[in-house]
Design a protein around this motif. Structure first.
Motif, short mmCIF file in Angstrom:
data_model
loop_
_atom_site.label_atom_id
_atom_site.label_comp_id
_atom_site.label_asym_id
_atom_site.label_seq_id
_atom_site.Cartn_x
_atom_site.Cartn_y
_atom_site.Cartn_z
N ALA A 26 0.83 -1.20 0.00
CA ALA A 26 0.00 0.00 0.00
C ALA A 26 0.86 1.26 0.00
CB ALA A 26 -0.92 -0.01 1.22
N LEU A 27 1.93 1.25 0.79
CA LEU A 27 2.82 2.41 0.84
C LEU A 27 3.57 2.58 -0.47
CD1 LEU A 27 4.16 4.74 2.32
CD2 LEU A 27 5.74 3.09 3.36
N GLY A 28 4.04 1.49 -1.05
CA GLY A 28 4.75 1.57 -2.32
C GLY A 28 3.89 2.14 -3.43
N VAL A 29 2.65 1.66 -3.54
CA VAL A 29 1.74 2.16 -4.57
C VAL A 29 1.38 3.62 -4.28
CG1 VAL A 29 -0.52 1.86 -5.63
CG2 VAL A 29 0.87 -0.14 -5.09
N ALA A 30 1.20 3.97 -3.01
CA ALA A 30 0.89 5.35 -2.66
C ALA A 30 2.02 6.29 -3.07
CB ALA A 30 0.60 5.47 -1.17
N LEU A 31 3.27 5.85 -2.88
CA LEU A 31 4.42 6.66 -3.30
C LEU A 31 4.43 6.85 -4.81
CD1 LEU A 31 7.19 5.13 -1.02
CD2 LEU A 31 6.28 7.46 -0.87
N LEU A 32 4.10 5.81 -5.55
CA LEU A 32 4.05 5.93 -7.01
C LEU A 32 2.93 6.87 -7.45
CD1 LEU A 32 4.66 2.22 -8.10
CD2 LEU A 32 6.27 4.12 -8.21
N LEU A 33 1.76 6.73 -6.84
CA LEU A 33 0.64 7.58 -7.21
C LEU A 33 0.88 9.03 -6.81
CD1 LEU A 33 -2.44 5.32 -6.28
CD2 LEU A 33 -1.46 5.77 -8.53
N ASN A 34 1.61 9.23 -5.71
CA ASN A 34 1.88 10.59 -5.27
C ASN A 34 2.79 11.34 -6.24
OD1 ASN A 34 1.55 12.66 -3.22
ND2 ASN A 34 3.69 12.31 -2.69
N SER A 35 3.62 10.59 -6.96
CA SER A 35 4.53 11.21 -7.92
C SER A 35 3.99 11.16 -9.35
CB SER A 35 5.90 10.51 -7.88
OG SER A 35 5.77 9.13 -8.19
N THR A 36 2.84 10.50 -9.55
CA THR A 36 2.27 10.39 -10.89
C THR A 36 1.63 11.72 -11.29
OG1 THR A 36 1.84 8.04 -10.57
CG2 THR A 36 0.64 9.14 -12.33
N ARG A 37 1.88 12.13 -12.52
CA ARG A 37 1.34 13.40 -13.00
C ARG A 37 0.10 13.24 -13.87
NH1 ARG A 37 3.54 16.67 -9.42
NH2 ARG A 37 5.81 16.45 -9.32
N ARG A 38 0.01 12.12 -14.58
CA ARG A 38 -1.08 11.95 -15.53
C ARG A 38 -1.93 10.75 -15.13
NH1 ARG A 38 1.67 12.02 -21.41
NH2 ARG A 38 -0.55 12.06 -21.98
N ALA A 39 -3.25 10.87 -15.36
CA ALA A 39 -4.21 9.80 -15.09
C ALA A 39 -4.17 9.33 -13.64
CB ALA A 39 -3.99 8.62 -16.04
N VAL A 92 -3.66 -9.29 1.09
CA VAL A 92 -2.69 -8.33 0.56
C VAL A 92 -3.21 -7.69 -0.71
CG1 VAL A 92 -0.36 -8.09 -0.39
CG2 VAL A 92 -0.75 -9.51 1.63
N TRP A 93 -3.89 -8.47 -1.55
CA TRP A 93 -4.42 -7.95 -2.81
C TRP A 93 -5.41 -6.80 -2.58
CZ3 TRP A 93 -9.51 -9.20 -5.01
CH2 TRP A 93 -9.68 -8.74 -6.31
N GLN A 94 -6.10 -6.82 -1.47
CA GLN A 94 -7.08 -5.78 -1.18
C GLN A 94 -6.44 -4.68 -0.31
OE1 GLN A 94 -10.15 -8.37 0.51
NE2 GLN A 94 -11.31 -8.22 -1.39
N PHE A 95 -5.43 -4.02 -0.88
CA PHE A 95 -4.66 -3.03 -0.14
C PHE A 95 -5.16 -1.61 -0.38
CE2 PHE A 95 -2.73 -3.45 -4.30
CZ PHE A 95 -2.47 -2.14 -4.68
N GLY A 96 -6.30 -1.45 -1.01
CA GLY A 96 -6.76 -0.12 -1.42
C GLY A 96 -7.01 0.84 -0.28
N ALA A 97 -7.63 0.36 0.81
CA ALA A 97 -7.97 1.26 1.92
C ALA A 97 -6.72 1.87 2.58
CB ALA A 97 -8.83 0.53 2.94
N PRO A 98 -5.74 1.08 3.01
CA PRO A 98 -4.53 1.71 3.56
C PRO A 98 -3.77 2.53 2.54
CG PRO A 98 -4.22 -0.67 3.35
CD PRO A 98 -5.66 -0.39 3.12
N MET A 99 -3.86 2.19 1.26
CA MET A 99 -3.18 2.97 0.23
C MET A 99 -3.73 4.39 0.17
SD MET A 99 -3.52 2.65 -3.87
CE MET A 99 -5.15 3.41 -3.67
N VAL A 100 -5.05 4.53 0.23
CA VAL A 100 -5.67 5.85 0.18
C VAL A 100 -5.26 6.67 1.40
CG1 VAL A 100 -7.88 7.06 0.27
CG2 VAL A 100 -7.60 5.11 -1.24
N ILE A 101 -5.19 6.03 2.57
CA ILE A 101 -4.79 6.74 3.79
C ILE A 101 -3.33 7.17 3.69
CG2 ILE A 101 -4.55 6.54 6.28
CD1 ILE A 101 -6.87 4.56 6.25
N PHE A 102 -2.47 6.29 3.17
CA PHE A 102 -1.06 6.65 2.98
C PHE A 102 -0.94 7.83 2.00
CE2 PHE A 102 0.47 2.26 4.31
CZ PHE A 102 1.07 2.73 5.46
N LEU A 103 -1.72 7.78 0.95
CA LEU A 103 -1.65 8.84 -0.06
C LEU A 103 -2.06 10.18 0.53
CD1 LEU A 103 -1.05 9.43 -3.02
CD2 LEU A 103 -3.43 8.88 -3.55
#
Length: 317
Positions: A106-119, A183-194
């Motif tokens: 969740a943290l890894g994906v949040a870091l990627l989304l935080n730096s994503t500029r498009r979409a 682990v596959w359902q990591f969306g909720a903590p990902m949003v909080i990390f983001l």
């Protein structure tokens, strides 16, 4: 010449503080609106908890009247039931594997989304979508089919020379099927990390970059300390939820906790003792031990948080 000012009696009476009737009178409608919630807490939470606590000291089979046995359910559970301790071990193994992996992903994906500029909105929705499905029976059954003998995972691994067979039927791998579903359902903590990442001032990263700090040093020295309250929040929530895992274990094991009790989680064994074996008193005792265990682990997490969770002061902000 001294003059004396006479204060009228009405003025003196008006200066005496009076009880605020208006505030007390306004509480009546508030209690009326709160009454459904209050009744729900009493009838659906507190009363069942009290009944469960009483039943934990009885021998109750759902058909006959409860018979008081004192602490026998607790002593049998802790000293004479090896399956109970096996369920405890399986649940703890699940927590140790699933919670760190889920939070790390969740943290890894949040870091990627935080730096994503498009979409950015599309990616957020796509990664959060599995969490919307929840721990439903249909999702667990599909997951079981993926990891069954001859399933998609077995075919993919066999195509690259890894022959593990069906994970569901393997006592050494079955518990990891349930863990990977969590682990596959990591969306909720990902949003909080983001949300937490977006609150970190960008000036800190700019200053660290000017000092020559690389990406890893910025992550260790800035991101993790500033994000530690959010990490602690997610850790507590995910740990509590992991103690209560039931539906995936029930669906993947076919409701039996197999093979060889490798997926006999605590809640699944509680269900078996209470509804399959009709030992509701024993199951009630298990429920209270689970409550105390979750409370103890939560207290431990709060106690250790003083050494690694850092809260930014108002002056620093």
């Amino acid at each position: 010449m001294t003059t004396t000012t006479t204060v009228p009696a009405t003025a003196r009476a008006s200066s005496v503080p009076r009880p605020r009737r208006g505030r007390r009178e306004r509480r009546g409608p508030a209690y009326v609106f709160l009454s459904p919630w209050i009744l729900g807490v009493i009838l659906l939470t507190l009363a069942p908890m009290a009944v469960s606590l009483y039943l934990s000291f009885t021998d109750y089979n759902l058909f006959d009247a409860p018979e008081w046995v004192g602490l026998r359910n607790y002593t049998d559970m802790l000293t004479a039931d090896p399956r109970y301790w096996r369920s405890v071990g399986t649940t703890l193994l699940f927590i140790v594997v699933a919670v760190p992996l889920k939070l790390a992903l969740a943290l890894g994906v949040a870091l990627l989304l935080n730096s994503t500029r498009r979409a950015k909105g599309f990616y957020r929705s796509a990664f959060y979508a599995p969490s919307l499905l929840g721990a439903s029976m249909s999702v667990a059954l599909v997951w079981r089919a993926l990891y069954n003998d001859g399933g998609t995972v077995d075919e993919v691994l066999s195509s690259v020379g890894i022959h593990l067979g069906g994970w569901v039927a393997d006592p050494d791998l079955a518990v990891f099927v349930v863990a990977l579903l969590a682990v596959w359902q990591f969306g909720a903590p990902m949003v909080i990390f983001l949300a937490g990442l977006q609150q970190i001032p960008s000036e800190l990263y700019e200053a660290a970059a000017l000092d020559g700090a690389g990406a890893w040093r910025r992550f260790v020295s800035i991101t993790l300390p500033m994000l530690s309250p959010v990490l602690f929040f997610n850790l507590v929530l995910e740990t509590i939820q992991s103690f209560q895992v039931f539906t995936p274990a029930f669906a993947i094991s076919g409701g039996k906790g197999g093979p060889a009790d490798s997926t006999m989680f605590y809640t699944l064994y509680l269900y078996e003792r209470g509804f399959s074996a009709s030992h509701m008193g024993y199951a009630s005792a298990m429920a209270w031990i689970l409550l105390l265990g979750i409370g103890a682990v939560t207290l431990i997490l709060f106690g250790t948080s003083r050494s690694w969770v850092f809260y930014a002061s108002e002056e620093a902000r």
